[in-house]
Design a protein around this motif. Structure first.
Motif, PDB file in Angstrom:
ATOM      1  N   ARG A  52       0.839  -1.207   0.000  1.00 66.15           N
ATOM      2  CA  ARG A  52       0.000   0.000   0.000  1.00 66.15           C
ATOM      3  C   ARG A  52       0.878   1.264   0.000  1.00 66.15           C
ATOM      4  O   ARG A  52       0.561   2.257  -0.652  1.00 66.15           O
ATOM      5  N   ILE A  53       2.008   1.172   0.711  1.00 64.99           N
ATOM      6  CA  ILE A  53       2.952   2.313   0.694  1.00 64.99           C
ATOM      7  C   ILE A  53       3.536   2.478  -0.716  1.00 64.99           C
ATOM      8  O   ILE A  53       3.632   3.591  -1.234  1.00 64.99           O
ATOM      9  N   ALA A  54       3.864   1.347  -1.345  1.00 67.03           N
ATOM     10  CA  ALA A  54       4.441   1.414  -2.708  1.00 67.03           C
ATOM     11  C   ALA A  54       3.420   1.990  -3.700  1.00 67.03           C
ATOM     12  O   ALA A  54       3.778   2.754  -4.606  1.00 67.03           O
ATOM     13  N   ILE A  55       2.151   1.642  -3.521  1.00 62.23           N
ATOM     14  CA  ILE A  55       1.096   2.172  -4.418  1.00 62.23           C
ATOM     15  C   ILE A  55       1.013   3.692  -4.249  1.00 62.23           C
ATOM     16  O   ILE A  55       1.011   4.459  -5.223  1.00 62.23           O
ATOM     17  N   ASN A  56       0.987   4.120  -2.990  1.00 62.30           N
ATOM     18  CA  ASN A  56       0.905   5.567  -2.751  1.00 62.30           C
ATOM     19  C   ASN A  56       2.126   6.289  -3.313  1.00 62.30           C
ATOM     20  O   ASN A  56       1.995   7.328  -3.954  1.00 62.30           O
ATOM     21  N   SER A  57       3.328   5.714  -3.093  1.00 59.33           N
ATOM     22  CA  SER A  57       4.556   6.381  -3.596  1.00 59.33           C
ATOM     23  C   SER A  57       4.516   6.477  -5.112  1.00 59.33           C
ATOM     24  O   SER A  57       4.904   7.487  -5.691  1.00 59.33           O
ATOM     25  N   PHE A  58       4.028   5.412  -5.759  1.00 58.02           N
ATOM     26  CA  PHE A  58       3.957   5.427  -7.219  1.00 58.02           C
ATOM     27  C   PHE A  58       3.078   6.592  -7.698  1.00 58.02           C
ATOM     28  O   PHE A  58       3.481   7.382  -8.553  1.00 58.02           O
ATOM     29  N   PHE A  59       1.882   6.709  -7.132  1.00 54.38           N
ATOM     30  CA  PHE A  59       0.987   7.785  -7.589  1.00 54.38           C
ATOM     31  C   PHE A  59       1.538   9.157  -7.203  1.00 54.38           C
ATOM     32  O   PHE A  59       1.438  10.121  -7.967  1.00 54.38           O
ATOM     33  N   ASN A  60       2.123   9.238  -6.021  1.00 51.01           N
ATOM     34  CA  ASN A  60       2.659  10.516  -5.566  1.00 51.01           C
ATOM     35  C   ASN A  60       3.804  10.970  -6.465  1.00 51.01           C
ATOM     36  O   ASN A  60       3.828  12.108  -6.939  1.00 51.01           O
ATOM     37  N   ASP A  61       4.747  10.055  -6.738  1.00 51.66           N
ATOM     38  CA  ASP A  61       5.908  10.429  -7.568  1.00 51.66           C
ATOM     39  C   ASP A  61       5.498  10.695  -9.010  1.00 51.66           C
ATOM     40  O   ASP A  61       6.033  11.581  -9.664  1.00 51.66           O
ATOM     41  N   THR A  62       4.552   9.906  -9.517  1.00 51.06           N
ATOM     42  CA  THR A  62       4.217  10.010 -10.947  1.00 51.06           C
ATOM     43  C   THR A  62       3.206  11.120 -11.216  1.00 51.06           C
ATOM     44  O   THR A  62       3.312  11.831 -12.213  1.00 51.06           O
ATOM     45  N   LEU A  65       6.115  -1.858  -8.776  1.00 50.79           N
ATOM     46  CA  LEU A  65       5.839  -0.437  -8.533  1.00 50.79           C
ATOM     47  C   LEU A  65       7.062   0.328  -8.031  1.00 50.79           C
ATOM     48  O   LEU A  65       7.087   1.556  -8.076  1.00 50.79           O
ATOM     49  N   SER A  66       8.073  -0.408  -7.526  1.00 56.99           N
ATOM     50  CA  SER A  66       9.231   0.286  -6.954  1.00 56.99           C
ATOM     51  C   SER A  66      10.388   0.357  -7.943  1.00 56.99           C
ATOM     52  O   SER A  66      10.857   1.438  -8.276  1.00 56.99           O
ATOM     53  N   ASN A  67      10.821  -0.798  -8.428  1.00 53.07           N
ATOM     54  CA  ASN A  67      12.047  -0.825  -9.239  1.00 53.07           C
ATOM     55  C   ASN A  67      11.780  -1.040 -10.717  1.00 53.07           C
ATOM     56  O   ASN A  67      12.722  -1.144 -11.495  1.00 53.07           O
ATOM     57  N   ASN A  68      10.534  -1.151 -11.104  1.00 51.87           N
ATOM     58  CA  ASN A  68      10.229  -1.464 -12.511  1.00 51.87           C
ATOM     59  C   ASN A  68       9.229  -0.480 -13.114  1.00 51.87           C
ATOM     60  O   ASN A  68       8.411  -0.840 -13.958  1.00 51.87           O
ATOM     61  N   ARG A  69       9.359   0.769 -12.696  1.00 49.49           N
ATOM     62  CA  ARG A  69       8.438   1.774 -13.228  1.00 49.49           C
ATOM     63  C   ARG A  69       8.733   2.118 -14.686  1.00 49.49           C
ATOM     64  O   ARG A  69       7.893   2.695 -15.371  1.00 49.49           O
ATOM     65  N   HIS A  70       9.942   1.765 -15.135  1.00 48.47           N
ATOM     66  CA  HIS A  70      10.332   2.083 -16.514  1.00 48.47           C
ATOM     67  C   HIS A  70       9.710   1.106 -17.528  1.00 48.47           C
ATOM     68  O   HIS A  70       9.714   1.369 -18.724  1.00 48.47           O
ATOM     69  N   VAL A  71       9.180  -0.003 -17.037  1.00 48.68           N
ATOM     70  CA  VAL A  71       8.738  -1.083 -17.943  1.00 48.68           C
ATOM     71  C   VAL A  71       7.639  -0.634 -18.923  1.00 48.68           C
ATOM     72  O   VAL A  71       7.749  -0.884 -20.129  1.00 48.68           O
ATOM     73  N   PRO A  72       6.573   0.041 -18.455  1.00 45.40           N
ATOM     74  CA  PRO A  72       5.522   0.412 -19.417  1.00 45.40           C
ATOM     75  C   PRO A  72       6.048   1.289 -20.560  1.00 45.40           C
ATOM     76  O   PRO A  72       5.627   1.105 -21.711  1.00 45.40           O
ATOM     77  N   ALA A  73       6.999   2.186 -20.266  1.00 43.89           N
ATOM     78  CA  ALA A  73       7.512   3.064 -21.340  1.00 43.89           C
ATOM     79  C   ALA A  73       8.209   2.223 -22.413  1.00 43.89           C
ATOM     80  O   ALA A  73       8.136   2.548 -23.610  1.00 43.89           O
ATOM     81  N   GLU A  74       8.869   1.147 -21.987  1.00 42.80           N
ATOM     82  CA  GLU A  74       9.521   0.277 -22.981  1.00 42.80           C
ATOM     83  C   GLU A  74       8.473  -0.413 -23.863  1.00 42.80           C
ATOM     84  O   GLU A  74       8.621  -0.506 -25.069  1.00 42.80           O
ATOM     85  N   MET A  75       7.414  -0.891 -23.206  1.00 41.56           N
ATOM     86  CA  MET A  75       6.341  -1.542 -23.993  1.00 41.56           C
ATOM     87  C   MET A  75       5.695  -0.510 -24.922  1.00 41.56           C
ATOM     88  O   MET A  75       5.331  -0.827 -26.061  1.00 41.56           O
ATOM     89  N   ASN A  76       5.560   0.737 -24.427  1.00 40.45           N
ATOM     90  CA  ASN A  76       4.883   1.764 -25.226  1.00 40.45           C
ATOM     91  C   ASN A  76       5.593   2.027 -26.549  1.00 40.45           C
ATOM     92  O   ASN A  76       4.942   2.302 -27.557  1.00 40.45           O
TER      93      ASN A  76
END
Ligand SMILES: Cc1ncc(COP(=O)(O)O)c(C=O)c1O
Length: 396
Positions: free
Chosen positions: A71-81, A278-289
């Motif tokens: 839940r902390i990782a989910i919040n950090s993801f939305f907060n940072d992004t 959500l922590s170390n693999n946030r770059h993955v969707p951009a690669e797929m994109n």
């Protein structure tokens, strides 16, 4: 046996996608462009996190809302992004995919005869769950506004019975994203009304140009808003079943009860995998994109060359051309295309009656598959056009 079953379950119809997919088995050589899941593997590091969890015997139940680190990782993801924040203790619940989030949330908030406004064409699960709850769907037609929901139209549909309005952008099935000005206008209408807003942003990370904007970034609707999300699409994790719902604490305590009676918690090894995603693999969707954009451009250009009317999608991995010129229902068109043209696409009617006259093509497929599919579609369309012009000439 004459025992009855729940009338609302009896009345549910098998999703159009499934009805159509059932025919596919008889055509093993068809090019299948129907599937709504990424064709990439789940990232290795994510898989390893789940394997480590299993090896460390982290295989039991978790806190009903999901492990706190997730839940902390989910919040950090939305907060940072996206710059907004939800309290991991009280405002975030991890669910079994976004599907369970949709079910749990609707069953928490809906009462019989409530109305829910859905911009259409749309993903079919919402309607099914709303109907199961005894509530009613009110459609907001987007077919003449390039699939953007009009704020004026929305305003005119809101009545005393309206309990919620749901948005899904980037959209399944159209692939369109909502423009920031359109979003501002919708938010202005909704902030004045006593209705819940549900935003299914599961395709947010598959936005191709510009940045995704979330409904959760509007402070003035925060106490009405539920954000639905998950990892199925962004990290190619459809089988891991990790989704989440974020919303105001006052209602989330009730959402949590419905969720815990329904499923206790999401799968624990999958939750550890989700932390890694959500922590170390946030770059993955951009690669797929990068790959999706090349495919989108290819398919879009081919459809335009074929003379089909189509709105250029800017997200997800779907494109939704019009097939109205051929005069068949979308189910008949898709069936003929499968049988006579060797290509499988989903009939637009699978996405409500507002999808009639369109078909959904998924480009979550490798380029050689798309090339073959577009070649076959082109030949098929040419053959129908020439048949139709021969018939028109002979009947003169
Ligand atoms: C718009 C939308 N929301 C939710 C879902 C369900 O996602 P999940 O696999 O996380 O249950 C899908 C799946 O196709 C979808 O297209």
């Amino acid at each position: 046996m004459s025992l009855s079953i729940n009338e609302r379950s009896r009345n549910l119809i098998v999703p159009g996608i499934r009805q159509f997919a059932n025919q596919l088995v008889d055509y093993p050589d068809a090019v299948n462009l129907t599937i709504g899941q990424p064709d990439f593997p789940t990232p290795d590091a994510v898989k390893k996190a789940a394997i480590a969890a299993i090896e460390n015997n982290l295989t039991g139940y978790s806190h009903n809302a999901g492990i706190v680190d997730l839940r902390i990782a989910i919040n950090s993801f939305f907060n940072d992004t996206y710059g907004f924040s939800y309290n991991p203790d009280t405002e975030i619940i991890v669910t079994n995919g976004a599907s369970e989030a949709i079910d749990t949330l609707f069953r928490t908030i809906l009462e019989e005869d409530d109305e829910v406004i859905l911009p259409a064409p749309l993903y079919s699960s919402y309607e099914a769950i709303i109907n199961l709850c005894g509530a009613k769907v009110v459609y907001l037609d987007t077919t003449d506004t390039e699939f953007q929901p009009s704020a004026e139209r929305l305003s005119s549909l809101i009545t005393d019975k309206t309990k919620a309005v749901l948005f899904n952008f980037p959209s399944n099935p159209t692939g369109v994203i909502i423009s920031p000005t359109q979003m501002d206008a919708l938010v202005d209408v909704l902030a004045e009304k006593e209705v819940y807003i549900i935003s299914d942003e599961i395709y947010s990370e598959n936005t191709f140009e510009g940045n995704h904007k979330s409904f959760a970034s509007y402070e003035k609707i925060r106490d009405q808003l539920f954000l639905l999300h998950g990892l199925s699409k962004s990290h190619s994790m459809t089988g891991w079943r990790i989704g989440y719902v974020l919303g105001p604490q006052e209602i989330m305590q009730h959402v949590l009860k419905v969720h815990l009676y329904n499923s206790i918690c999401a799968s624990l090894p999958s939750q550890y995998a989700a932390i890694e995603a959500l922590s170390n693999n946030r770059h993955v969707p951009a690669e797929m994109n990068k790959e999706y954009i090349a495919r989108r451009d290819y398919v879009y250009n081919r459809l335009i060359e074929m003379g089909l009317e189509v709105v250029k999608p800017n997200g997800a991995f779907y494109i939704f051309p019009s097939i109205k010129e051929f005069g068949f229902s979308s189910f008949d068109f898709a069936t003929k295309l499968l049988k006579e043209g060797g290509v499988a696409c989903v009939p637009g009617s699978a996405f409500s009656k507002y999808g009639e006259g369109f078909m959904r093509i998924s480009y979550a497929y490798a380029m050689p598959v798309l090339i073959k599919g577009m070649d076959r579609l082109e030949s098929y369309i040419e053959s129908i056009r020439s048949q139709q012009s021969t018939t028109a000439n002979t009947s003169k």
